[in-house]
Design a protein around this motif. Structure first.
Motif, PDB file in Angstrom:
ATOM      1  N   ASN A  22       0.814  -1.215   0.000  1.00  0.00           N
ATOM      2  CA  ASN A  22       0.000   0.000   0.000  1.00  0.00           C
ATOM      3  C   ASN A  22       0.850   1.269   0.000  1.00  0.00           C
ATOM      4  O   ASN A  22       0.314   2.366  -0.035  1.00  0.00           O
ATOM      5  N   CYS A  28       1.023   6.338   1.603  1.00  0.00           N
ATOM      6  CA  CYS A  28       0.134   5.221   1.904  1.00  0.00           C
ATOM      7  C   CYS A  28      -1.204   5.422   1.205  1.00  0.00           C
ATOM      8  O   CYS A  28      -1.787   6.508   1.252  1.00  0.00           O
ATOM      9  N   THR A  29      -1.694   4.352   0.592  1.00  0.00           N
ATOM     10  CA  THR A  29      -2.988   4.433  -0.077  1.00  0.00           C
ATOM     11  C   THR A  29      -4.144   4.307   0.907  1.00  0.00           C
ATOM     12  O   THR A  29      -5.291   4.498   0.521  1.00  0.00           O
ATOM     13  N   ASP A  30      -3.824   3.989   2.172  1.00  0.00           N
ATOM     14  CA  ASP A  30      -4.858   3.872   3.202  1.00  0.00           C
ATOM     15  C   ASP A  30      -4.408   4.606   4.466  1.00  0.00           C
ATOM     16  O   ASP A  30      -4.473   4.079   5.572  1.00  0.00           O
ATOM     17  N   THR A  32      -5.503   7.053   6.331  1.00  0.00           N
ATOM     18  CA  THR A  32      -6.425   7.305   7.445  1.00  0.00           C
ATOM     19  C   THR A  32      -6.453   6.115   8.397  1.00  0.00           C
ATOM     20  O   THR A  32      -6.416   6.286   9.617  1.00  0.00           O
ATOM     21  N   LEU A  33      -6.495   4.902   7.860  1.00  0.00           N
ATOM     22  CA  LEU A  33      -6.510   3.702   8.689  1.00  0.00           C
ATOM     23  C   LEU A  33      -5.180   3.534   9.424  1.00  0.00           C
ATOM     24  O   LEU A  33      -5.160   3.231  10.621  1.00  0.00           O
ATOM     25  N   CYS A  79      -7.297  -5.596  10.870  1.00  0.00           N
ATOM     26  CA  CYS A  79      -6.365  -5.336   9.768  1.00  0.00           C
ATOM     27  C   CYS A  79      -6.260  -6.571   8.877  1.00  0.00           C
ATOM     28  O   CYS A  79      -6.275  -7.703   9.362  1.00  0.00           O
ATOM     29  N   LYS A  80      -6.097  -6.363   7.583  1.00  0.00           N
ATOM     30  CA  LYS A  80      -5.993  -7.498   6.672  1.00  0.00           C
ATOM     31  C   LYS A  80      -4.710  -8.299   6.878  1.00  0.00           C
ATOM     32  O   LYS A  80      -4.599  -9.423   6.413  1.00  0.00           O
TER      33      LYS A  80
END
Length: 94
Positions: A22, A28-30, A32-33, A79-80
């Protein structure tokens, strides 16, 4: 990250994220998380964004405040990548 060295804590895309799929050219493409997880971990360990401390002190806080107490799963169990953390023994467990 090595024993005997200092670490500076940072909320957001950092050195630990360098191998993450990511992470796109340092972004980071995510984000906020990631920021949510980072801030929750810092709060649980009594640490702050930008704080610098010895790596050994950092790992001790993470081990005692997050891993031993089960807060890691509470904070980032959705989380994945959770399966990796759940199935691996902590490197800092004494």
């Amino acid at each position: 990250l090595q024993k005997g060295m200092d670490v500076q804590l940072y909320v957001g895309t950092d050195e630990i994220c360098s191998a993450c799929p990511n992470n796109r050219e340092g972004q980071c493409t995510d984000l906020t998380l990631v920021e949510k997880y980072d801030n929750a971990v810092l709060e649980a360990c009594g640490l702050a964004d930008g704080e610098q401390l010895a790596f050994d002190d950092f790992t001790e806080k993470v081990q005692n405040q997050l891993l031993v107490t089960g807060k890691r799963k509470e904070i980032c169990g959705g989380c994945k990548w959770n399966g990796i953390c759940e199935n691996e023994k902590s490197r800092w467990e004494k």
